[in-house]
Write a protein that holds these residues in place. Structure first.
Motif, PDB file in Angstrom:
ATOM      1  N   GLU A 117     -37.153   1.085 -32.278  1.00  0.00           N
ATOM      2  CA  GLU A 117     -37.256  -0.319 -31.888  1.00  0.00           C
ATOM      3  C   GLU A 117     -37.024  -0.503 -30.387  1.00  0.00           C
ATOM      4  OE1 GLU A 117     -37.757  -4.222 -31.368  1.00  0.00           O
ATOM      5  OE2 GLU A 117     -38.473  -2.951 -33.012  1.00  0.00           O
ATOM      6  N   LYS A 118     -36.124   0.289 -29.815  1.00  0.00           N
ATOM      7  CA  LYS A 118     -35.908   0.198 -28.367  1.00  0.00           C
ATOM      8  C   LYS A 118     -37.162   0.591 -27.596  1.00  0.00           C
ATOM      9  CE  LYS A 118     -30.905   0.740 -27.896  1.00  0.00           C
ATOM     10  NZ  LYS A 118     -29.796   1.591 -27.394  1.00  0.00           N
ATOM     11  N   LEU A 119     -37.824   1.643 -28.055  1.00  0.00           N
ATOM     12  CA  LEU A 119     -39.061   2.068 -27.399  1.00  0.00           C
ATOM     13  C   LEU A 119     -40.150   1.010 -27.575  1.00  0.00           C
ATOM     14  CD1 LEU A 119     -39.142   5.847 -28.403  1.00  0.00           C
ATOM     15  CD2 LEU A 119     -38.681   4.915 -26.137  1.00  0.00           C
ATOM     16  N   ALA A 120     -40.243   0.442 -28.772  1.00  0.00           N
ATOM     17  CA  ALA A 120     -41.254  -0.595 -29.016  1.00  0.00           C
ATOM     18  C   ALA A 120     -40.985  -1.834 -28.166  1.00  0.00           C
ATOM     19  CB  ALA A 120     -41.263  -0.962 -30.501  1.00  0.00           C
ATOM     20  N   ALA A 121     -39.718  -2.232 -28.054  1.00  0.00           N
ATOM     21  CA  ALA A 121     -39.374  -3.405 -27.243  1.00  0.00           C
ATOM     22  C   ALA A 121     -39.668  -3.149 -25.767  1.00  0.00           C
ATOM     23  CB  ALA A 121     -37.904  -3.756 -27.438  1.00  0.00           C
ATOM     24  N   PHE A 122     -39.437  -1.917 -25.328  1.00  0.00           N
ATOM     25  CA  PHE A 122     -39.734  -1.551 -23.944  1.00  0.00           C
ATOM     26  C   PHE A 122     -41.227  -1.717 -23.654  1.00  0.00           C
ATOM     27  CE2 PHE A 122     -41.328   1.821 -21.139  1.00  0.00           C
ATOM     28  CZ  PHE A 122     -40.648   1.539 -19.965  1.00  0.00           C
ATOM     29  N   VAL A 123     -42.062  -1.212 -24.555  1.00  0.00           N
ATOM     30  CA  VAL A 123     -43.509  -1.321 -24.371  1.00  0.00           C
ATOM     31  C   VAL A 123     -43.944  -2.784 -24.464  1.00  0.00           C
ATOM     32  CG1 VAL A 123     -45.755  -0.705 -25.334  1.00  0.00           C
ATOM     33  CG2 VAL A 123     -43.937   1.011 -25.203  1.00  0.00           C
ATOM     34  N   ARG A 124     -43.361  -3.497 -25.417  1.00  0.00           N
ATOM     35  CA  ARG A 124     -43.769  -4.875 -25.684  1.00  0.00           C
ATOM     36  C   ARG A 124     -43.309  -5.842 -24.588  1.00  0.00           C
ATOM     37  NH1 ARG A 124     -41.645  -4.909 -30.414  1.00  0.00           N
ATOM     38  NH2 ARG A 124     -39.663  -5.870 -29.819  1.00  0.00           N
ATOM     39  N   GLU A 125     -42.110  -5.605 -24.032  1.00  0.00           N
ATOM     40  CA  GLU A 125     -41.511  -6.588 -23.120  1.00  0.00           C
ATOM     41  C   GLU A 125     -41.386  -6.048 -21.688  1.00  0.00           C
ATOM     42  OE1 GLU A 125     -37.873  -7.441 -25.115  1.00  0.00           O
ATOM     43  OE2 GLU A 125     -38.896  -7.977 -26.976  1.00  0.00           O
ATOM     44  N   ASP A 126     -40.473  -5.083 -21.467  1.00  0.00           N
ATOM     45  CA  ASP A 126     -40.187  -4.642 -20.096  1.00  0.00           C
ATOM     46  C   ASP A 126     -41.439  -4.148 -19.378  1.00  0.00           C
ATOM     47  OD1 ASP A 126     -37.653  -5.203 -20.874  1.00  0.00           O
ATOM     48  OD2 ASP A 126     -36.976  -3.129 -20.972  1.00  0.00           O
ATOM     49  N   TRP A 127     -42.232  -3.346 -20.082  1.00  0.00           N
ATOM     50  CA  TRP A 127     -43.460  -2.801 -19.503  1.00  0.00           C
ATOM     51  C   TRP A 127     -44.644  -3.732 -19.773  1.00  0.00           C
ATOM     52  CZ3 TRP A 127     -45.969   2.368 -21.593  1.00  0.00           C
ATOM     53  CH2 TRP A 127     -47.117   2.656 -20.846  1.00  0.00           C
ATOM     54  N   GLY A 128     -44.817  -4.135 -21.043  1.00  0.00           N
ATOM     55  CA  GLY A 128     -46.004  -4.880 -21.438  1.00  0.00           C
ATOM     56  C   GLY A 128     -46.078  -6.275 -20.858  1.00  0.00           C
TER      57      GLY A 128
ATOM     58  N   GLU B  68     -36.301  -5.893 -11.372  1.00  0.00           N
ATOM     59  CA  GLU B  68     -35.343  -6.465 -12.309  1.00  0.00           C
ATOM     60  C   GLU B  68     -34.380  -5.423 -12.877  1.00  0.00           C
ATOM     61  OE1 GLU B  68     -38.434  -9.969 -13.802  1.00  0.00           O
ATOM     62  OE2 GLU B  68     -38.033  -8.213 -15.061  1.00  0.00           O
ATOM     63  N   GLN B  69     -34.845  -4.164 -13.032  1.00  0.00           N
ATOM     64  CA  GLN B  69     -33.942  -3.193 -13.657  1.00  0.00           C
ATOM     65  C   GLN B  69     -34.256  -1.731 -13.340  1.00  0.00           C
ATOM     66  OE1 GLN B  69     -34.530  -2.839 -18.030  1.00  0.00           O
ATOM     67  NE2 GLN B  69     -36.095  -4.438 -17.837  1.00  0.00           N
ATOM     68  N   TRP B  70     -35.515  -1.356 -13.174  1.00  0.00           N
ATOM     69  CA  TRP B  70     -35.848   0.062 -13.119  1.00  0.00           C
ATOM     70  C   TRP B  70     -35.450   0.742 -11.812  1.00  0.00           C
ATOM     71  CZ3 TRP B  70     -41.565  -0.699 -15.026  1.00  0.00           C
ATOM     72  CH2 TRP B  70     -41.544  -1.083 -16.368  1.00  0.00           C
ATOM     73  N   MET B  71     -35.493   0.016 -10.694  1.00  0.00           N
ATOM     74  CA  MET B  71     -35.184   0.643  -9.403  1.00  0.00           C
ATOM     75  C   MET B  71     -33.784   1.251  -9.396  1.00  0.00           C
ATOM     76  SD  MET B  71     -37.759   0.311  -7.178  1.00  0.00           S
ATOM     77  CE  MET B  71     -37.038   0.370  -5.561  1.00  0.00           C
ATOM     78  N   ALA B  72     -32.848   0.570 -10.008  1.00  0.00           N
ATOM     79  CA  ALA B  72     -31.452   1.005  -9.981  1.00  0.00           C
ATOM     80  C   ALA B  72     -31.076   1.909 -11.146  1.00  0.00           C
ATOM     81  CB  ALA B  72     -30.531  -0.217  -9.975  1.00  0.00           C
ATOM     82  N   LEU B  73     -32.003   2.075 -12.112  1.00  0.00           N
ATOM     83  CA  LEU B  73     -31.666   2.784 -13.350  1.00  0.00           C
ATOM     84  C   LEU B  73     -31.173   4.222 -13.135  1.00  0.00           C
ATOM     85  CD1 LEU B  73     -31.506   2.563 -16.408  1.00  0.00           C
ATOM     86  CD2 LEU B  73     -33.917   3.252 -16.530  1.00  0.00           C
ATOM     87  N   PRO B  74     -31.785   5.036 -12.259  1.00  0.00           N
ATOM     88  CA  PRO B  74     -31.282   6.411 -12.094  1.00  0.00           C
ATOM     89  C   PRO B  74     -29.822   6.467 -11.661  1.00  0.00           C
ATOM     90  CG  PRO B  74     -33.454   6.185 -11.098  1.00  0.00           C
ATOM     91  CD  PRO B  74     -33.004   4.804 -11.459  1.00  0.00           C
ATOM     92  N   MET B  75     -29.424   5.540 -10.790  1.00  0.00           N
ATOM     93  CA  MET B  75     -28.041   5.519 -10.325  1.00  0.00           C
ATOM     94  C   MET B  75     -27.095   4.898 -11.347  1.00  0.00           C
ATOM     95  SD  MET B  75     -30.306   5.797  -7.821  1.00  0.00           S
ATOM     96  CE  MET B  75     -30.917   4.118  -7.560  1.00  0.00           C
ATOM     97  N   GLU B  76     -27.530   3.799 -11.976  1.00  0.00           N
ATOM     98  CA  GLU B  76     -26.679   3.138 -12.968  1.00  0.00           C
ATOM     99  C   GLU B  76     -26.434   4.039 -14.174  1.00  0.00           C
ATOM    100  OE1 GLU B  76     -28.016  -1.495 -11.988  1.00  0.00           O
ATOM    101  OE2 GLU B  76     -28.702  -0.506 -13.835  1.00  0.00           O
ATOM    102  N   LEU B  77     -27.485   4.686 -14.647  1.00  0.00           N
ATOM    103  CA  LEU B  77     -27.332   5.594 -15.782  1.00  0.00           C
ATOM    104  C   LEU B  77     -26.512   6.812 -15.377  1.00  0.00           C
ATOM    105  CD1 LEU B  77     -28.118   5.850 -18.715  1.00  0.00           C
ATOM    106  CD2 LEU B  77     -30.284   6.881 -18.020  1.00  0.00           C
TER     107      LEU B  77
END
Length: 337
Positions: A54-65, A74-83
């Motif tokens: 569901e997380k992968l589907a929501a990512f495709v449907r919302e964050d990416w789609g 909104e979120q991806w630029m900082a993801l490598p450092m935050e994670l």
């Protein structure tokens, strides 16, 4: 006692242990594998969590789609450092700003090995290394690694040594008990630039004494690089308190990121800016969107990035990091023991 009664007693004892297991409540968090009653290959590939589809589907449907490139701001630029900060805090004993998720284990090992040798051999003169030791001396030409290390580590060490004109020094440890403090002390010297070892021996499960070995390497004036692929997520460690210089680990084993999920790298605060990694991609530039004529590295841990980070491959591991945080890494280790 008959064999049957002995078997019954063992089964009853196992059920009692299961009932008292503080981690048992988390079993339902994982995807069921029909026909599998025990999975003993988590050291090669961790099982997925139930919520991953569901997380992968929501990512495709919302964050990416839906959000498309707006998700970068909104979120991806900082993801490598935050994670990276989450992995550092929950599994590595590392403070913020020292861990980043990016690339594969092999690529990150190459970056840190080559950067460390360049720092030790570079023509810029001596700089202050671990515990105030002088580094940057042309006399430091040796890279130390053990003969039984994982093939990637050995192959990379051979390649980097050839590129940098360095000499490989091999440790031959006991195949069961792994590398010891005495093994390392016997080979390091004023010629040692870098020692690269695995925290856990992938063949026997032997656990290296990370703080003591790191101290021996520092006393020789060299840098220490640890491979954490078989310990991140299951063995408590304190990279900051133990003075570790550099470390690399994967996320598809005990962090359950899925096949081919990206690795992480740890680089101690005071080495950032001194140790310059060799793959100077646009994501490690000080101003990513300047598109300028020359490369200026970013400050901080972002300087270890190169190309666009694999955002999709960073999704699955996030739930497992949450689960380790809830359970506590000490609880995971107690269960394994």
């Amino acid at each position: 006692m008959t064999d049957r009664s002995a078997d019954t007693a063992l089964l009853d004892a196992a059920r009692t242990l299961d009932a008292a297991d503080p981690l048992a409540a988390h079993l339902d968090a994982f995807v069921e594998a029909p026909g599998v009653t025990a999975y003993l290959d988590g050291n090669s590939l961790g099982r997925p969590l139930r919520d991953v589809p569901e997380k992968l589907a929501a990512f495709v449907r919302e964050d990416w789609g839906t959000r498309l490139i707006r998700s970068w701001d909104e979120q991806w630029m900082a993801l490598p450092m935050e994670l990276g900060d989450r992995i550092g805090a929950i599994t590595l004993g590392a403070g913020p700003g020292q861990t980043v998720v990016s690339d594969s284990t092999s690529v990150l090992l190459y970056k840190l090995m080559r950067g460390a040798l360049r720092q030790a051999q570079g023509p810029r003169g001596a700089t202050q290394g671990p515990r105030g030791t002088a580094q940057g001396s042309a006399g430091r030409t040796e890279l130390v690694i053990e003969e039984g290390n994982f093939p990637t580590d050995r192959f990379l060490a051979e390649g980097v040594a050839a590129e940098m004109g360095a000499t490989l020094r091999w440790i031959t440890p006991d195949p069961v008990h792994g590398v010891t403090v005495d093994d390392v002390a016997a080979v390091v010297s004023e010629r040692t630039a870098l020692v690269s070892l695995s925290h856990v021996d992938y063949r026997s499960g032997a656990l290296a004494d990370m703080p003591a070995i790191t101290a021996v390497v520092h006393d020789a004036g060299a840098l220490m690089l640890w491979d954490l692929c078989h310990s991140a997520g299951v063995v408590p460690m304190q990279l900051d308190d133990w003075g570790v210089d550099m470390a690399v680990g994967c996320t598809y084993k005990y962090l359950n990121g899925g096949p081919g999920s990206p690795a992480f790298a740890y680089l101690r605060h005071d080495l950032q800016g001194l140790l310059r990694q060799p793959i100077q991609g646009w994501w490690s530039a000080a101003d990513i969107f300047a598109m300028g004529p020359e490369y200026v590295p970013a400050d901080g841990i972002r300087q270890l990035l190169s190309g666009t980070p694999p955002v999709t491959s960073m999704l699955a591991m996030q739930g497992m990091i949450d689960l380790i945080e809830q359970s506590g890494i000490d609880g995971v280790r107690a269960k394994s023991e």
